[in-house]
Motif scaffolding. Sequence first.
Motif, PDB file in Angstrom:
ATOM      1  N   VAL A 130       0.828  -1.199   0.000  1.00  0.00           N
ATOM      2  CA  VAL A 130       0.000   0.000   0.000  1.00  0.00           C
ATOM      3  C   VAL A 130       0.866   1.254   0.000  1.00  0.00           C
ATOM      4  O   VAL A 130       1.921   1.298   0.640  1.00  0.00           O
ATOM      5  CB  VAL A 130      -0.934  -0.010   1.231  1.00  0.00           C
ATOM      6  CG1 VAL A 130      -1.578   1.342   1.454  1.00  0.00           C
ATOM      7  CG2 VAL A 130      -2.011  -1.082   1.058  1.00  0.00           C
ATOM      8  N   CYS A 131       0.400   2.266  -0.727  1.00  0.00           N
ATOM      9  CA  CYS A 131       1.003   3.595  -0.698  1.00  0.00           C
ATOM     10  C   CYS A 131       0.061   4.532   0.061  1.00  0.00           C
ATOM     11  O   CYS A 131      -1.141   4.272   0.152  1.00  0.00           O
ATOM     12  CB  CYS A 131       1.203   4.140  -2.109  1.00  0.00           C
ATOM     13  SG  CYS A 131       2.245   3.115  -3.167  1.00  0.00           S
ATOM     14  N   ILE A 132       0.589   5.610   0.559  1.00  0.00           N
ATOM     15  CA  ILE A 132      -0.218   6.661   1.186  1.00  0.00           C
ATOM     16  C   ILE A 132      -0.082   7.900   0.316  1.00  0.00           C
ATOM     17  O   ILE A 132       1.025   8.390   0.096  1.00  0.00           O
ATOM     18  CB  ILE A 132       0.265   6.962   2.615  1.00  0.00           C
ATOM     19  CG1 ILE A 132       0.229   5.691   3.466  1.00  0.00           C
ATOM     20  CG2 ILE A 132      -0.601   8.056   3.251  1.00  0.00           C
ATOM     21  CD1 ILE A 132      -1.146   5.071   3.605  1.00  0.00           C
ATOM     22  N   ASN A 146       8.229  10.431   5.688  1.00  0.00           N
ATOM     23  CA  ASN A 146       7.908   9.022   5.510  1.00  0.00           C
ATOM     24  C   ASN A 146       6.486   8.750   5.998  1.00  0.00           C
ATOM     25  O   ASN A 146       5.795   9.661   6.479  1.00  0.00           O
ATOM     26  CB  ASN A 146       8.918   8.142   6.268  1.00  0.00           C
ATOM     27  CG  ASN A 146       9.097   8.604   7.704  1.00  0.00           C
ATOM     28  OD1 ASN A 146       8.133   8.872   8.409  1.00  0.00           O
ATOM     29  ND2 ASN A 146      10.353   8.715   8.141  1.00  0.00           N
ATOM     30  N   VAL A 147       6.072   7.504   5.900  1.00  0.00           N
ATOM     31  CA  VAL A 147       4.709   7.138   6.293  1.00  0.00           C
ATOM     32  C   VAL A 147       4.496   7.315   7.789  1.00  0.00           C
ATOM     33  O   VAL A 147       3.399   7.673   8.229  1.00  0.00           O
ATOM     34  CB  VAL A 147       4.409   5.685   5.864  1.00  0.00           C
ATOM     35  CG1 VAL A 147       3.027   5.248   6.352  1.00  0.00           C
ATOM     36  CG2 VAL A 147       4.487   5.548   4.346  1.00  0.00           C
ATOM     37  N   ASP A 148       5.524   7.101   8.572  1.00  0.00           N
ATOM     38  CA  ASP A 148       5.395   7.256  10.025  1.00  0.00           C
ATOM     39  C   ASP A 148       4.924   8.660  10.400  1.00  0.00           C
ATOM     40  O   ASP A 148       4.209   8.843  11.389  1.00  0.00           O
ATOM     41  CB  ASP A 148       6.743   6.981  10.711  1.00  0.00           C
ATOM     42  CG  ASP A 148       7.119   5.517  10.678  1.00  0.00           C
ATOM     43  OD1 ASP A 148       6.200   4.672  10.560  1.00  0.00           O
ATOM     44  OD2 ASP A 148       8.316   5.203  10.750  1.00  0.00           O
ATOM     45  N   ALA A 149       5.319   9.659   9.608  1.00  0.00           N
ATOM     46  CA  ALA A 149       4.956  11.048   9.913  1.00  0.00           C
ATOM     47  C   ALA A 149       3.451  11.274   9.829  1.00  0.00           C
ATOM     48  O   ALA A 149       2.925  12.216  10.436  1.00  0.00           O
ATOM     49  CB  ALA A 149       5.678  11.990   8.957  1.00  0.00           C
ATOM     50  N   ILE A 150       2.737  10.429   9.105  1.00  0.00           N
ATOM     51  CA  ILE A 150       1.286  10.586   8.958  1.00  0.00           C
ATOM     52  C   ILE A 150       0.551  10.166  10.229  1.00  0.00           C
ATOM     53  O   ILE A 150      -0.579  10.594  10.480  1.00  0.00           O
ATOM     54  CB  ILE A 150       0.781   9.756   7.760  1.00  0.00           C
ATOM     55  CG1 ILE A 150       1.594  10.089   6.508  1.00  0.00           C
ATOM     56  CG2 ILE A 150      -0.697   9.996   7.486  1.00  0.00           C
ATOM     57  CD1 ILE A 150       1.545  11.543   6.103  1.00  0.00           C
ATOM     58  N   ASN A 151       1.187   9.338  11.039  1.00  0.00           N
ATOM     59  CA  ASN A 151       0.572   8.879  12.286  1.00  0.00           C
ATOM     60  C   ASN A 151       0.695   9.955  13.352  1.00  0.00           C
ATOM     61  O   ASN A 151       1.435   9.831  14.328  1.00  0.00           O
ATOM     62  CB  ASN A 151       1.232   7.578  12.749  1.00  0.00           C
ATOM     63  CG  ASN A 151       0.495   6.946  13.910  1.00  0.00           C
ATOM     64  OD1 ASN A 151      -0.713   7.129  14.065  1.00  0.00           O
ATOM     65  ND2 ASN A 151       1.212   6.191  14.734  1.00  0.00           N
ATOM     66  N   ASP A 152      -0.070  11.023  13.142  1.00  0.00           N
ATOM     67  CA  ASP A 152       0.028  12.202  13.998  1.00  0.00           C
ATOM     68  C   ASP A 152      -1.348  12.858  14.084  1.00  0.00           C
ATOM     69  O   ASP A 152      -2.095  12.854  13.095  1.00  0.00           O
ATOM     70  CB  ASP A 152       1.045  13.181  13.396  1.00  0.00           C
ATOM     71  CG  ASP A 152       1.285  14.385  14.273  1.00  0.00           C
ATOM     72  OD1 ASP A 152       0.511  15.365  14.130  1.00  0.00           O
ATOM     73  OD2 ASP A 152       2.215  14.342  15.088  1.00  0.00           O
ATOM     74  N   PRO A 153      -1.708  13.407  15.238  1.00  0.00           N
ATOM     75  CA  PRO A 153      -3.040  14.019  15.393  1.00  0.00           C
ATOM     76  C   PRO A 153      -3.338  15.134  14.403  1.00  0.00           C
ATOM     77  O   PRO A 153      -4.507  15.468  14.168  1.00  0.00           O
ATOM     78  CB  PRO A 153      -3.005  14.558  16.830  1.00  0.00           C
ATOM     79  CG  PRO A 153      -1.998  13.702  17.530  1.00  0.00           C
ATOM     80  CD  PRO A 153      -0.948  13.407  16.497  1.00  0.00           C
ATOM     81  N   ALA A 198      -9.510  15.425   3.730  1.00  0.00           N
ATOM     82  CA  ALA A 198      -8.512  14.544   4.342  1.00  0.00           C
ATOM     83  C   ALA A 198      -7.148  14.891   3.770  1.00  0.00           C
ATOM     84  O   ALA A 198      -7.034  15.406   2.643  1.00  0.00           O
ATOM     85  CB  ALA A 198      -8.848  13.085   4.080  1.00  0.00           C
ATOM     86  N   ASP A 199      -6.120  14.607   4.543  1.00  0.00           N
ATOM     87  CA  ASP A 199      -4.748  14.884   4.094  1.00  0.00           C
ATOM     88  C   ASP A 199      -4.126  13.694   3.379  1.00  0.00           C
ATOM     89  O   ASP A 199      -3.246  13.871   2.529  1.00  0.00           O
ATOM     90  CB  ASP A 199      -3.854  15.226   5.295  1.00  0.00           C
ATOM     91  CG  ASP A 199      -4.341  16.437   6.059  1.00  0.00           C
ATOM     92  OD1 ASP A 199      -4.434  17.518   5.443  1.00  0.00           O
ATOM     93  OD2 ASP A 199      -4.644  16.297   7.263  1.00  0.00           O
ATOM     94  N   ALA A 200      -4.551  12.499   3.742  1.00  0.00           N
ATOM     95  CA  ALA A 200      -3.903  11.295   3.216  1.00  0.00           C
ATOM     96  C   ALA A 200      -4.906  10.160   3.126  1.00  0.00           C
ATOM     97  O   ALA A 200      -5.934  10.153   3.815  1.00  0.00           O
ATOM     98  CB  ALA A 200      -2.730  10.896   4.107  1.00  0.00           C
ATOM     99  N   ALA A 201      -4.585   9.180   2.273  1.00  0.00           N
ATOM    100  CA  ALA A 201      -5.429   8.000   2.120  1.00  0.00           C
ATOM    101  C   ALA A 201      -4.581   6.864   1.569  1.00  0.00           C
ATOM    102  O   ALA A 201      -3.591   7.097   0.868  1.00  0.00           O
ATOM    103  CB  ALA A 201      -6.611   8.286   1.192  1.00  0.00           C
TER     104      ALA A 201
END
Length: 275
Positions: A130-132, A146-153, A198-201
């Motif tokens: 999967v891509c984001i 990176n993808v980890d940065a998306i895991n943020d409030p 939304a910012d990402a999917a």
Amino acid sequence: MKFSSIPAAAVIASFVAFGASAADVPAPGASPRIDAIKAAGTLRVGVLANTPWLIENTSGSGEPFEGPAWILAKEYASRLGVTLQPVPVSHETKVPVLAANQVDMSITPLAETPERLKVVDFVLYSKTSVCIFGRADNEKFAAAANVDAINDPSFKVAFFIGGAEENWVKERFGKAELRGVTSSSAPAPIEEIMAKRADAAPINRVQWVLLNKKVRGLMALPKENNCQDSGEKAAPVGLAVDKGQDVYLEWLRTVEAEMQDKLRADEERVIGTMN
């Protein structure tokens, strides 16, 4: 009829003893499945198109399929000295046809899952992942390393309710604000991104290539190789055979190992031509 065979290790040992390669077709009597294929003169393969691994040719001329799965199946048939016979299957039958002995292998590209491993064995040659993605003009998303940065409030992540990525999104981005939406004919919640709700999917890595060509102004994570090397929600992909055929399976895997570079190159070719 169920096929069984002597242990693969014993056959490999015999290859070594007689100076033969493990990629050589096992001798008569070593694999009932191979013996049956050679006696019938055909290698029956379950087919259901799934880009980029198996693409149906609907032009009316040339070979009926193309892609890495077809190349590998043709190589097996060539080494066995038999004709390749495609057998159409559906999403519902692509796995059951193996136990029913209606095909010798299902080359319909299948993701390896714990549930499927209970009933079939795999010859793996690729992966799905999967891509984001988000808008390139979204400064917050564009700045994400990176993808980890998306895991943020501060991020809103959209997903299709009931979709394949729903549970993964909830686990992977537990700190982000999640936005579940009704699924549509689109491969991902693109409308949520374009409308800035939304910012990402998430989107399948292959579908991302198509979307990125059709819709301008998007970008994806991971950034490397246009996200084609993503390890997010990754699952191996390959062809499947019925359980209990150790010699047959070992031979199939050995041939695939010899073909890896060619299969990877053809997958990249197919993805490069997608539009």
